[in-house]
Motif scaffolding. Sequence first.
Motif, PDB file in Angstrom:
ATOM      1  N   PRO A  88      51.154  37.825  21.477  1.00  0.00           N
ATOM      2  CA  PRO A  88      51.619  37.755  20.614  1.00  0.00           C
ATOM      3  C   PRO A  88      52.796  39.570  20.344  1.00  0.00           C
ATOM      4  CG  PRO A  88      49.913  37.603  19.437  1.00  0.00           C
ATOM      5  CD  PRO A  88      49.925  38.117  20.911  1.00  0.00           C
ATOM      6  N   THR A  89      53.949  39.582  20.330  1.00  0.00           N
ATOM      7  CA  THR A  89      54.993  40.514  20.253  1.00  0.00           C
ATOM      8  C   THR A  89      55.838  41.030  19.564  1.00  0.00           C
ATOM      9  OG1 THR A  89      56.551  39.159  21.210  1.00  0.00           O
ATOM     10  CG2 THR A  89      54.750  40.368  23.179  1.00  0.00           C
ATOM     11  N   GLY A  90      55.348  40.687  18.287  1.00  0.00           N
ATOM     12  CA  GLY A  90      55.856  40.411  17.114  1.00  0.00           C
ATOM     13  C   GLY A  90      57.949  40.158  16.804  1.00  0.00           C
ATOM     14  N   GLY A  91      58.375  39.753  17.871  1.00  0.00           N
ATOM     15  CA  GLY A  91      60.013  38.868  18.167  1.00  0.00           C
ATOM     16  C   GLY A  91      60.643  39.639  19.074  1.00  0.00           C
ATOM     17  N   THR A  92      59.727  41.115  19.781  1.00  0.00           N
ATOM     18  CA  THR A  92      60.366  41.412  20.501  1.00  0.00           C
ATOM     19  C   THR A  92      59.960  41.054  21.670  1.00  0.00           C
ATOM     20  OG1 THR A  92      59.852  43.539  19.258  1.00  0.00           O
ATOM     21  CG2 THR A  92      60.758  43.812  21.849  1.00  0.00           C
ATOM     22  N   PRO A  93      61.161  40.452  22.863  1.00  0.00           N
ATOM     23  CA  PRO A  93      60.941  39.583  24.846  1.00  0.00           C
ATOM     24  C   PRO A  93      59.842  41.027  25.309  1.00  0.00           C
ATOM     25  CG  PRO A  93      63.292  40.742  23.949  1.00  0.00           C
ATOM     26  CD  PRO A  93      62.769  41.577  22.412  1.00  0.00           C
ATOM     27  N   TYR A  94      59.013  39.705  25.534  1.00  0.00           N
ATOM     28  CA  TYR A  94      58.316  40.963  26.755  1.00  0.00           C
ATOM     29  C   TYR A  94      58.498  41.906  27.188  1.00  0.00           C
ATOM     30  CZ  TYR A  94      53.458  41.627  29.072  1.00  0.00           C
ATOM     31  OH  TYR A  94      52.336  42.577  29.603  1.00  0.00           O
ATOM     32  N   PRO A  95      59.425  40.628  28.143  1.00  0.00           N
ATOM     33  CA  PRO A  95      59.887  41.540  29.114  1.00  0.00           C
ATOM     34  C   PRO A  95      60.145  43.588  29.090  1.00  0.00           C
ATOM     35  CG  PRO A  95      60.909  39.725  29.973  1.00  0.00           C
ATOM     36  CD  PRO A  95      60.557  39.584  28.364  1.00  0.00           C
ATOM     37  N   VAL A  96      60.695  42.945  27.882  1.00  0.00           N
ATOM     38  CA  VAL A  96      60.930  45.012  27.049  1.00  0.00           C
ATOM     39  C   VAL A  96      60.569  45.487  26.875  1.00  0.00           C
ATOM     40  CG1 VAL A  96      62.411  46.589  25.292  1.00  0.00           C
ATOM     41  CG2 VAL A  96      63.728  43.921  26.398  1.00  0.00           C
ATOM     42  N   ILE A  97      59.206  44.903  26.393  1.00  0.00           N
ATOM     43  CA  ILE A  97      57.634  45.333  25.968  1.00  0.00           C
ATOM     44  C   ILE A  97      56.932  45.897  27.363  1.00  0.00           C
ATOM     45  CG2 ILE A  97      55.326  45.198  25.164  1.00  0.00           C
ATOM     46  CD1 ILE A  97      56.713  44.599  22.580  1.00  0.00           C
ATOM     47  N   ALA A  98      56.727  45.731  28.331  1.00  0.00           N
ATOM     48  CA  ALA A  98      56.279  45.389  29.300  1.00  0.00           C
ATOM     49  C   ALA A  98      57.077  46.750  30.753  1.00  0.00           C
ATOM     50  CB  ALA A  98      56.518  44.476  30.331  1.00  0.00           C
ATOM     51  N   PHE A  99      58.676  46.537  30.091  1.00  0.00           N
ATOM     52  CA  PHE A  99      59.206  47.284  30.848  1.00  0.00           C
ATOM     53  C   PHE A  99      59.113  49.250  30.185  1.00  0.00           C
ATOM     54  CE2 PHE A  99      62.474  49.522  33.498  1.00  0.00           C
ATOM     55  CZ  PHE A  99      62.998  49.571  34.322  1.00  0.00           C
ATOM     56  N   THR A 100      59.424  49.038  29.198  1.00  0.00           N
ATOM     57  CA  THR A 100      59.033  50.313  28.834  1.00  0.00           C
ATOM     58  C   THR A 100      57.823  50.733  29.005  1.00  0.00           C
ATOM     59  OG1 THR A 100      58.655  49.295  26.779  1.00  0.00           O
ATOM     60  CG2 THR A 100      60.882  49.955  27.224  1.00  0.00           C
ATOM     61  N   GLY A 101      56.382  50.329  28.548  1.00  0.00           N
ATOM     62  CA  GLY A 101      55.447  50.844  29.046  1.00  0.00           C
ATOM     63  C   GLY A 101      55.455  51.001  30.279  1.00  0.00           C
ATOM     64  N   LEU A 102      55.767  49.889  31.568  1.00  0.00           N
ATOM     65  CA  LEU A 102      55.285  50.075  33.006  1.00  0.00           C
ATOM     66  C   LEU A 102      56.437  51.535  33.586  1.00  0.00           C
ATOM     67  CD1 LEU A 102      55.434  46.545  33.861  1.00  0.00           C
ATOM     68  CD2 LEU A 102      53.618  48.405  34.315  1.00  0.00           C
ATOM     69  N   LEU A 103      57.619  52.419  32.760  1.00  0.00           N
ATOM     70  CA  LEU A 103      58.373  52.667  33.220  1.00  0.00           C
ATOM     71  C   LEU A 103      57.693  54.204  33.218  1.00  0.00           C
ATOM     72  CD1 LEU A 103      61.749  53.627  34.237  1.00  0.00           C
ATOM     73  CD2 LEU A 103      62.101  53.914  31.318  1.00  0.00           C
ATOM     74  N   LEU A 104      57.346  54.121  31.858  1.00  0.00           N
ATOM     75  CA  LEU A 104      56.324  55.277  31.535  1.00  0.00           C
ATOM     76  C   LEU A 104      55.377  55.363  32.580  1.00  0.00           C
ATOM     77  CD1 LEU A 104      56.672  56.569  27.916  1.00  0.00           C
ATOM     78  CD2 LEU A 104      57.892  56.980  29.795  1.00  0.00           C
ATOM     79  N   TRP A 105      54.645  54.735  32.700  1.00  0.00           N
ATOM     80  CA  TRP A 105      52.882  54.193  33.087  1.00  0.00           C
ATOM     81  C   TRP A 105      53.497  54.785  35.029  1.00  0.00           C
ATOM     82  CZ3 TRP A 105      48.415  55.329  32.019  1.00  0.00           C
ATOM     83  CH2 TRP A 105      48.054  54.770  33.064  1.00  0.00           C
ATOM     84  N   SER A 106      54.553  54.213  34.914  1.00  0.00           N
ATOM     85  CA  SER A 106      54.748  54.408  37.050  1.00  0.00           C
ATOM     86  C   SER A 106      55.101  55.668  37.025  1.00  0.00           C
ATOM     87  CB  SER A 106      56.678  53.687  37.403  1.00  0.00           C
ATOM     88  OG  SER A 106      56.321  52.213  37.151  1.00  0.00           O
ATOM     89  N   LEU A 107      55.931  56.446  36.080  1.00  0.00           N
ATOM     90  CA  LEU A 107      56.104  58.184  35.835  1.00  0.00           C
ATOM     91  C   LEU A 107      54.610  58.502  36.057  1.00  0.00           C
ATOM     92  CD1 LEU A 107      57.018  60.746  36.315  1.00  0.00           C
ATOM     93  CD2 LEU A 107      57.556  60.257  33.541  1.00  0.00           C
ATOM     94  N   VAL A 242      53.368  56.547  25.153  1.00  0.00           N
ATOM     95  CA  VAL A 242      53.837  55.066  25.827  1.00  0.00           C
ATOM     96  C   VAL A 242      54.176  54.307  24.503  1.00  0.00           C
ATOM     97  CG1 VAL A 242      53.591  52.732  26.869  1.00  0.00           C
ATOM     98  CG2 VAL A 242      52.501  55.115  27.837  1.00  0.00           C
ATOM     99  N   ASP A 243      53.287  54.265  23.151  1.00  0.00           N
ATOM    100  CA  ASP A 243      53.897  53.675  22.178  1.00  0.00           C
ATOM    101  C   ASP A 243      55.032  54.287  21.031  1.00  0.00           C
ATOM    102  OD1 ASP A 243      53.457  51.640  19.659  1.00  0.00           O
ATOM    103  OD2 ASP A 243      52.882  53.624  19.072  1.00  0.00           O
ATOM    104  N   SER A 244      55.148  55.615  21.036  1.00  0.00           N
ATOM    105  CA  SER A 244      56.076  55.717  20.528  1.00  0.00           C
ATOM    106  C   SER A 244      57.611  55.959  21.162  1.00  0.00           C
ATOM    107  CB  SER A 244      55.860  58.285  19.913  1.00  0.00           C
ATOM    108  OG  SER A 244      55.090  58.273  21.237  1.00  0.00           O
ATOM    109  N   PHE A 245      57.503  56.206  22.900  1.00  0.00           N
ATOM    110  CA  PHE A 245      58.679  55.654  23.309  1.00  0.00           C
ATOM    111  C   PHE A 245      59.413  54.252  23.433  1.00  0.00           C
ATOM    112  CE2 PHE A 245      60.493  54.576  27.542  1.00  0.00           C
ATOM    113  CZ  PHE A 245      61.918  55.967  27.695  1.00  0.00           C
ATOM    114  N   ARG A 246      58.162  53.430  23.577  1.00  0.00           N
ATOM    115  CA  ARG A 246      58.174  52.295  22.892  1.00  0.00           C
ATOM    116  C   ARG A 246      59.413  51.713  21.981  1.00  0.00           C
ATOM    117  NH1 ARG A 246      53.678  48.558  24.329  1.00  0.00           N
ATOM    118  NH2 ARG A 246      54.278  49.016  26.783  1.00  0.00           N
TER     119      ARG A 246
END
Lengths: 289, 412
Positions: A88-107, A242-246
């Motif tokens: 469950p993502t609370g309405g936000t498309p999952y790809p956006v959730i994943a990408f915002t996290g992965l973007l920071l995580w990759s760094l 990660v959470d606040s960035f998202r």
Amino acid sequence: MQAEIPLQTGTVNDRRTKVIGPPGFSPVTLLRSLGGLWQYRDLLYTLSAHRIKVRYKQSVLGIAWAVLQPLSLMLIYTLVFAVVAKIPTGGTPYPVIAFTGLLLWSLFSTALTSSTSGLVSHAHLVTKVYFPREILPLTYVVAAVFDFLIATFVLIGLLIYYRVPPTMNLLFAVPIVVVLVFFVTSMSLVFSAVQVRFRDVGVAMPLLLQLWMFASPVVYPLSAVPERFRNLYSLNPMVGIVDSFRSVVIGGTPLNLRALGLSAVISVLLLPLAYIYFKQVEATMADVI
Amino acid sequence: MHDLVFDHVSKRYRIRHEVDAHATRHPLIRKWMNLWTRPEDFWAIRDVSFAVERGEAVGIIGHNGAGKSTVLKLLSNITTPTSGQITINGRLAALIEVGSGFHPELSGRENIYLNGSILGMSRGEITKKLDSIIDFAGVRQFIDTPVKRFSSGMYVRLGFSIAAHLHPDILLLDEVLAVGDASFQAKCLDRITELKESGTTIVFISHDLRAVERLCQRVLLLKRGQIVMSGSAKEVVAAYQSDATLSSESVEVHKKGETKEVEIRALSFRDESGQLKPIFQTGEALVARIDYEVHQPVKDAVFALLFFTADGQQHCELTTELSDDQISLSPGKASIEFRTPELGLLPGVYFTSVHVQERNARDVIHYQYKSTTLRVDFDRVIRGNFFLPHEWSIRQVRNGQESEKEVVGSTR
């Protein structure tokens, strides 16, 4: 071939006096180390530029790799979490959730992995020439930040595609990334220094990063973590980051200032400590590398 | 005004002895036990003090393991002293291992920036000197080619050219002069002399005694981590040489607890009449005598004497292996003499190693490594890698008739 090398004419009396003593710590040495780093800023620039250039030289896709990596990871996690596990993502498309996290995580993970091996892979330099050794891990952080900036364009594309409207909160993204850079820099300093003596760190790194990633809200939203574990969970500085960035990028949920504040405080306190530790190890680094 | 001060500097290394591999089988247990063994202290240099005046050229010489490279590492701040203090007044640059900071994928130009900034030049400085660096190295045509496509000569020239454009107040020199061909070395030395004349302080740490003598006014002699002598180059180099030839310590490599069939006792260099001689001239007759003691008979023994250059390259050898004549050894003391009528070695200091083994055997019976040095001098200029004994004669043509050849001269 027979060109003359002009000799410096006229003696300028701006000689710097350098005193080398046994390793020890005082606030003065910290300042002196920073001064030394400043003196060698051109090396930091040249080496970082060189990292970025070398990475993509002789690879067909070149700079596109900076984009492809988080993008393909996003596709994989989307398949796993959104299509198969239906998180469950609370309405936000999952790809956006994943990408915002992965973007920071990759760094974070790119910088940490590459800088950890950074000193050891430059052993030939470390044992031959003096320069402030922190430059080596720092260049990897700079290169990772560069990749991050390239990949940001994909995020923008994604936000447009999913019609996520930008808010004023988006401006917070900058200080959040700064906190992340502080944090990853201190981790890089510590890990690269430890790696000089104990190569175990480098070997354990992939496993450690894997665990760390799942202990941070990278591929799932923070809301998926049960309430009663949240406090303990938030001690991991990557959680607040990660959470606040998202939340500032997507804008749906309010900014969790407490978690971000905690991450910021930890990162800011950690950096000078990490630097002092690194400098301490640096003194005899060439003897054990 | 002192440019460089070593004030009671000591450097300790900690050496951990591995737990005997036979004691425990499992490598993990061995690792664990290693953690608990007490590290042994090894003082690479101990309480060393010296000062170098502005504009002075000082040489530091000594045997392998005397602490030379530790001094070099301390001076260039690669490592820090355990106690004591080093004061450096001005910009110090170490001209060591040309090209060690090159990246093969990057172009020559990019590498100039990379290497230059590693050596401590600012980007602005490099940009200003870029043309001069390229021209001095003679690689303008290839400057935008990745250096992995460079020939090794170009590589070395570019590396040196960058280093030569540093304008340090203090120049630290290692065995740099030992790399490259003769013309490159000459160029290297010219540039260094030029820097010296312009007032650069020079510290030269080397095995190459001739180069040290040529470049330095003052020389420090290191022995077992301490300065045992300081004085004019001539004086100290002479003292070092006599020390090297007469009272060298033998480094023996042999298995513990086993009695060897043959034991090498001494190696000495003599003239034709059998007199000990400290220094030889190129082209002179040389007798190398190896004294040994046989404990158990050996049927077909082979003796060999190897010469190494200062940088550790094997140079040539004298060996009984070249003939099929058997040498059988029976217990007792004996000696073997190698004779060469005209020494082909060029001036320099050569390290030797002596070994005795059974023909075609895998293990040597006894081996003495770098225990004795041979010093060769020559008061005339000779070019090339070795000396070839020769003579020359002239045939005159008179009235269309060739005369008998007359021997005019020879190298003897």
